[in-house]
Design a protein around this motif. Structure first.
Motif, PDB file in Angstrom:
ATOM      1  N   UNK A 176      30.375 -20.492  39.685  1.00  0.00           N
ATOM      2  CA  UNK A 176      29.070 -19.893  39.955  1.00  0.00           C
ATOM      3  C   UNK A 176      28.833 -18.565  39.280  1.00  0.00           C
ATOM      4  N   UNK A 177      29.805 -18.060  38.539  1.00  0.00           N
ATOM      5  CA  UNK A 177      29.680 -16.718  37.959  1.00  0.00           C
ATOM      6  C   UNK A 177      28.550 -16.623  36.953  1.00  0.00           C
ATOM      7  N   UNK A 178      28.399 -17.632  36.104  1.00  0.00           N
ATOM      8  CA  UNK A 178      27.362 -17.561  35.070  1.00  0.00           C
ATOM      9  C   UNK A 178      25.964 -17.561  35.682  1.00  0.00           C
ATOM     10  N   UNK A 179      25.765 -18.414  36.688  1.00  0.00           N
ATOM     11  CA  UNK A 179      24.464 -18.456  37.352  1.00  0.00           C
ATOM     12  C   UNK A 179      24.180 -17.135  38.060  1.00  0.00           C
ATOM     13  N   UNK A 180      25.209 -16.568  38.711  1.00  0.00           N
ATOM     14  CA  UNK A 180      25.022 -15.279  39.391  1.00  0.00           C
ATOM     15  C   UNK A 180      24.663 -14.192  38.389  1.00  0.00           C
ATOM     16  N   UNK A 181      25.323 -14.208  37.240  1.00  0.00           N
ATOM     17  CA  UNK A 181      25.016 -13.226  36.202  1.00  0.00           C
ATOM     18  C   UNK A 181      23.568 -13.357  35.750  1.00  0.00           C
ATOM     19  N   UNK A 182      23.154 -14.565  35.462  1.00  0.00           N
ATOM     20  CA  UNK A 182      21.779 -14.770  34.982  1.00  0.00           C
ATOM     21  C   UNK A 182      20.743 -14.399  36.039  1.00  0.00           C
ATOM     22  N   UNK A 183      21.020 -14.748  37.306  1.00  0.00           N
ATOM     23  CA  UNK A 183      20.086 -14.408  38.379  1.00  0.00           C
ATOM     24  C   UNK A 183      19.930 -12.895  38.520  1.00  0.00           C
ATOM     25  N   UNK A 184      21.042 -12.162  38.463  1.00  0.00           N
ATOM     26  CA  UNK A 184      20.970 -10.716  38.633  1.00  0.00           C
ATOM     27  C   UNK A 184      20.309 -10.035  37.438  1.00  0.00           C
ATOM     28  N   UNK A 185      20.479 -10.596  36.270  1.00  0.00           N
ATOM     29  CA  UNK A 185      19.779 -10.040  35.107  1.00  0.00           C
ATOM     30  C   UNK A 185      18.278 -10.225  35.284  1.00  0.00           C
ATOM     31  N   UNK A 186      17.861 -11.419  35.693  1.00  0.00           N
ATOM     32  CA  UNK A 186      16.436 -11.688  35.891  1.00  0.00           C
ATOM     33  C   UNK A 186      15.842 -10.788  36.972  1.00  0.00           C
ATOM     34  N   UNK A 187      16.622 -10.555  38.027  1.00  0.00           N
ATOM     35  CA  UNK A 187      16.116  -9.761  39.150  1.00  0.00           C
ATOM     36  C   UNK A 187      16.409  -8.267  38.984  1.00  0.00           C
ATOM     37  N   UNK A 188      17.001  -7.908  37.854  1.00  0.00           N
ATOM     38  CA  UNK A 188      17.305  -6.505  37.565  1.00  0.00           C
ATOM     39  C   UNK A 188      18.181  -5.897  38.664  1.00  0.00           C
ATOM     40  N   UNK A 189      19.234  -6.648  39.034  1.00  0.00           N
ATOM     41  CA  UNK A 189      20.171  -6.189  40.054  1.00  0.00           C
ATOM     42  C   UNK A 189      21.527  -5.884  39.418  1.00  0.00           C
ATOM     43  N   UNK A 190      22.327  -5.094  40.137  1.00  0.00           N
ATOM     44  CA  UNK A 190      23.613  -4.628  39.603  1.00  0.00           C
ATOM     45  C   UNK A 190      24.567  -5.772  39.281  1.00  0.00           C
ATOM     46  N   UNK A 191      25.299  -5.600  38.191  1.00  0.00           N
ATOM     47  CA  UNK A 191      26.324  -6.549  37.776  1.00  0.00           C
ATOM     48  C   UNK A 191      27.639  -5.792  37.648  1.00  0.00           C
ATOM     49  N   UNK A 192      28.605  -6.193  38.429  1.00  0.00           N
ATOM     50  CA  UNK A 192      29.911  -5.538  38.435  1.00  0.00           C
ATOM     51  C   UNK A 192      30.883  -6.418  37.651  1.00  0.00           C
ATOM     52  N   UNK A 193      31.211  -5.988  36.450  1.00  0.00           N
ATOM     53  CA  UNK A 193      32.088  -6.750  35.572  1.00  0.00           C
ATOM     54  C   UNK A 193      33.535  -6.303  35.770  1.00  0.00           C
ATOM     55  N   UNK A 194      34.437  -7.271  35.900  1.00  0.00           N
ATOM     56  CA  UNK A 194      35.872  -7.005  35.924  1.00  0.00           C
ATOM     57  C   UNK A 194      36.442  -7.583  34.630  1.00  0.00           C
ATOM     58  N   UNK A 195      37.065  -6.716  33.819  1.00  0.00           N
ATOM     59  CA  UNK A 195      37.431  -7.128  32.465  1.00  0.00           C
ATOM     60  C   UNK A 195      38.822  -6.633  32.086  1.00  0.00           C
ATOM     61  N   UNK A 196      39.607  -7.511  31.484  1.00  0.00           N
ATOM     62  CA  UNK A 196      40.925  -7.161  30.978  1.00  0.00           C
ATOM     63  C   UNK A 196      40.856  -6.603  29.581  1.00  0.00           C
ATOM     64  N   UNK A 197      42.026  -6.475  28.953  1.00  0.00           N
ATOM     65  CA  UNK A 197      42.063  -5.859  27.634  1.00  0.00           C
ATOM     66  C   UNK A 197      41.724  -6.862  26.538  1.00  0.00           C
ATOM     67  N   UNK A 198      41.702  -6.346  25.301  1.00  0.00           N
ATOM     68  CA  UNK A 198      41.278  -7.158  24.163  1.00  0.00           C
ATOM     69  C   UNK A 198      42.322  -8.174  23.726  1.00  0.00           C
ATOM     70  N   UNK A 199      43.526  -8.075  24.293  1.00  0.00           N
ATOM     71  CA  UNK A 199      44.521  -9.092  23.990  1.00  0.00           C
ATOM     72  C   UNK A 199      44.174 -10.348  24.758  1.00  0.00           C
ATOM     73  N   UNK A 200      43.617 -10.156  25.922  1.00  0.00           N
ATOM     74  CA  UNK A 200      43.205 -11.274  26.776  1.00  0.00           C
ATOM     75  C   UNK A 200      44.339 -12.265  26.972  1.00  0.00           C
TER      76      UNK A 200
END
Length: 422
Positions: free
Chosen positions: A7-31
């Motif tokens: 459900x992450x992609x849909x949640x991301x798109x919904x929050x972008x449309x509604x102009x709501x906060x998006x909290x990204x958790x991201x690792x390093x560039x080695x991934x």
């Protein structure tokens, strides 16, 4: 976990449309596996425990989707645990700069705490850091910083989850964390020089909470087999599979974990041309290839090669490695078939890339390091974990794929004959 990722992609798109906060958790560039699982597990935990969350918690893999196939151990474990690649969100599929500019982005960094120069504009969005590398950059309030010297960042994520509300940790998340810690810490082998008591404690707690987890040897063996499977990879792909980059004001140098015996690697046809093409295409002034192999006791043997068309730079890097004292690498020269390539056996087998990077960085006189696994970092195209020549299982079970290893050892663990039906 599976539903959350799906459900992450849909949640991301919904929050972008509604102009709501998006909290990204991201690792390093080695991934690598540690960065990936740490991001997935922490984002899942935050989504489950944040009071009345208005933000969408989104784990992001810090590489382009096209490079994901090079992270073979990661693709294997996620597939094995029912998380399809199609559900994941990659760096080239989300506009972090645009979200930050719109005032929507909060950013948590896992398995690293220093953003590369290209991401400098995102610094203001960083609200939390969870890392197991030595602290290189201080961050003040309100950013929450947890930097602890453990073998795997997944250990810190596991501790965080276990300290949270009961019932949040599910079987899938536990299996992902369990496998990641075992791989990062070389099956908890003290001889490898990476494991700490906290890593051991977390693995034990996960096994106590979920006794159905496969045996450690099965998990580690399957992931090692997947990680070191370089079947079909070109030389360029092998170099990019586990690659970190360090830089000064004048030069950029890559450090690759090569999953093949050094002598075998050096005999690859056209190797010098491949090295030149990679460096020229990506703007590297030189490249250090590090290899590691393990015996049946999980004890590592390490070797390295230094390449640069610029003799002064090559000499500078070689001298720094030869004369290093913190730690001493105990290098012994090996014959090299190529001009411009110096080769060494590394007597100090516990000096991983994480410990070699500061030596090279000091030689260049620059602070920058990007990439990911550790042993490290990687590709822009896989970053903390490790350089290798071949899978330690290669001689023990040559015909088996990683899934075969996991399934067979799991059957043995529960008393079933290896060939019995599921």
């Amino acid at each position: 976990m599976e539903r959350f990722v799906a459900g992450s992609r849909a949640a991301l798109q919904d929050h972008i449309r509604q102009h709501q906060e998006i909290h990204v958790v991201m690792g390093n560039e080695a991934c690598d596996l540690d960065s990936t699982v740490s991001a997935l597990a922490l984002a899942y935990f935050l989504a489950q425990t944040s009071p009345a969350p208005k933000a969408a918690f989104v784990p992001v893999l810090n590489i382009p989707r096209a490079d994901f196939a090079l992270r073979s151990e990661t693709t294997f474990l996620l597939r094995d645990r029912g998380i399809p690649a199609a559900s994941l969100i990659f760096r080239d599929e989300i506009d972090l700069g645009g979200l930050h500019h719109a005032g929507l982005l909060s950013l948590t960094l896992v398995d690293h705490h220093v953003l590369p120069g290209a991401d400098a504009a995102l610094e203001e969005a960083v609200v939390e850091v969870l890392d197991h590398r030595p602290l290189e950059q201080e961050r003040g309030p309100p950013c929450q910083v947890t930097v602890e010297p453990v073998g795997s960042c997944a250990t810190l994520v596991t501790e965080r989850i276990l300290q949270g509300p009961p019932g949040v940790l599910d079987r899938t998340t536990a299996a992902l964390l369990h496998g990641t810690i075992l791989l990062d810490c070389i099956n908890l082998s003290p001889a490898a020089g990476k494991v700490t008591p906290r890593d051991v404690a977390c693995v034990s707690l996960l096994e106590e909470r979920f006794p159905e987890l496969p045996a450690r040897d099965a998990v580690f063996g399957a992931l090692q087999a997947a990680k070191f499977d370089v079947t079909g990879l070109t030389t360029e792909q092998m170099l990019r599979k586990d690659l970190k980059v360090i830089s000064s004001d004048e030069v950029v140098v890559a450090i690759s974990g090569v999953f093949e015996d050094l002598e075998t690697f050096l005999l690859r046809p056209g190797l010098l041309q491949e090295l030149e093409a990679l460096c020229q295409g990506r703007g590297y002034a030189g490249l250090v290839a590090m290899t590691v192999s393990f015996n049946e006791h999980h004890e590592p043997t390490r070797k390295l090669a230094v390449y640069s068309r610029q003799e002064p730079l090559r000499s500078t890097l070689c001298r720094a490695l030869e004369e290093a004292t913190t730690p001493s690498l105990l290098l012994q020269p090996l014959p090299s078939p190529w001009p411009g390539v110096a080769a060494y056996a590394q007597g100090n087998s516990v000096a991983t890339r994480k410990k070699v990077l500061p030596i090279l960085r000091a030689a260049l006189g620059g602070p920058g390091t990007t990439g990911g696994p550790e042993e490290e970092a990687v590709p822009p195209p896989t970053p903390m974990n490790s350089l290798v020549e071949e899978c330690p299982l290669a001689q023990a079970v040559p015909p088996l794929c990683p899934q075969d290893v996991l399934e067979r050892v799991s059957r043995i663990a529960v008393g079933q004959p290896p060939g019995s039906p599921k």
